[in-house]
Design an enzyme around this catalytic site. Structure first.
Site, PDB file in Angstrom:
ATOM      1  N   LYS A   1      -0.189  -5.435   5.812  1.00 48.82           N
ATOM      2  CA  LYS A   1      -1.006  -6.525   6.343  1.00 48.82           C
ATOM      3  C   LYS A   1      -1.444  -7.422   5.198  1.00 48.82           C
ATOM      4  O   LYS A   1      -1.977  -6.947   4.189  1.00 48.82           O
ATOM      5  CB  LYS A   1      -2.235  -5.969   7.063  1.00 48.82           C
ATOM      6  CG  LYS A   1      -1.893  -5.375   8.425  1.00 48.82           C
ATOM      7  CD  LYS A   1      -3.121  -4.789   9.090  1.00 48.82           C
ATOM      8  CE  LYS A   1      -4.037  -5.839   9.653  1.00 48.82           C
ATOM      9  NZ  LYS A   1      -5.193  -5.218  10.349  1.00 48.82           N
ATOM     10  N   VAL A   2      -1.243  -8.710   5.387  1.00 48.14           N
ATOM     11  CA  VAL A   2      -1.586  -9.692   4.359  1.00 48.14           C
ATOM     12  C   VAL A   2      -2.387 -10.815   5.017  1.00 48.14           C
ATOM     13  O   VAL A   2      -1.952 -11.354   6.044  1.00 48.14           O
ATOM     14  CB  VAL A   2      -0.306 -10.275   3.720  1.00 48.14           C
ATOM     15  CG1 VAL A   2      -0.670 -11.221   2.583  1.00 48.14           C
ATOM     16  CG2 VAL A   2       0.618  -9.169   3.227  1.00 48.14           C
TER      17      VAL A   2
END
Ligand code: E4P
Length: 225
Positions: free
Chosen positions: A85-86
């Site tokens: 997740k970014v």
């Protein structure tokens, strides 16, 4: 609909894997910190419960794209299939390009606008996570943002899915389902509520009582065939 559970609580994950058709678990730094255990242990424990085929999402924290890339590589050492997740910051978008180049799956997170989602998809994100309740909380329209992202995916033929997130009630989940979200991630409390209706409970109780009065208490179909 792809259902995922938004938690790092092992009991809740065990329960959901047992009961529900969930295809993955999502976490964020707040959710991980809530467990107050070593990060590596949390990740490996979740994987042990969900098995190799379900998705596991965990978030990077670095302030630069280069650090985020290193974090992604390090998390892959712990869990080869982890989805990274970014957040959709400028450095996050750069990180998505770098992480995507290495063939690592990405969920773009902290999405509040359709343009953030579109940019993330173009940078290689597979899942796009708009925060529905956080938008609704400030007089935004989380469902509308989800609908617009789903529309962008459709008209541009993007290889990405909406992963609607941040729910505080069942109605929000229902609205994004109708708006075309391909997947949702839901905390354990709201997840359980998806099945709750008092008429379901009373209906089932009535069936049991009518059956018991003829065939005896606690007897199932197996006892009468
Ligand atoms: C998922 O990507 C988010 O981290 C999460 O759903 C946020 O939920 P919250 O708004 O309840 O913290």
């Amino acid at each position: 609909m792809i259902y995922m559970l938004d938690t790092a609580n092992l009991d809740a994950i065990q329960k959901a894997v047992d009961l529900y058709p969930i295809e993955g678990v999502t976490t964020n730094p707040t959710i991980i910190a809530r467990e107050n255990r070593p990060f590596k242990e949390v990740i490996t424990s979740i994987r042990a419960i969900i098995g190799p085929d379900r998705m596991l999402h965990a978030q990077v924290l670095g302030k630069t794209a280069e650090v985020m890339l290193e974090e992604a590589r390090a998390m892959r050492q712990i869990d080869a299939d982890i989805i990274i997740k970014v957040p959709v910051t400028p450095q996050g978008i750069k990180a998505m390009k770098l992480i995507h180049q290495e063939g690592i799956r990405i969920t773009a997170t902290a999405i509040l606008t359709p343009q953030q989602a579109l940019m993330a998809a173009m940078a290689g994100a597979e899942f796009l996570a708009p925060y529905v309740n956080r938008l609704d909380n400030i007089c935004g329209d989380g469902t509308q943002v989800v609908a617009e992202i789903a529309h962008l995916i459709d008209i541009y033929g993007l290889n990405a899915k909406v992963l609607a997130a941040s729910f505080k009630n069942v109605q929000q989940v229902h609205e994004v389902a109708k708006a075309g979200a391909q997947s949702v991630t839901i905390g354990p409390d709201v997840f359980d509520l998806l099945l709750v209706h008092p008429l379901t409970d009373s209906g089932v109780a009535g069936f049991v009582s009518d059956w018991d009065s003829v065939y005896g208490a606690d007897k199932t179909v197996l006892d009468v065939i």
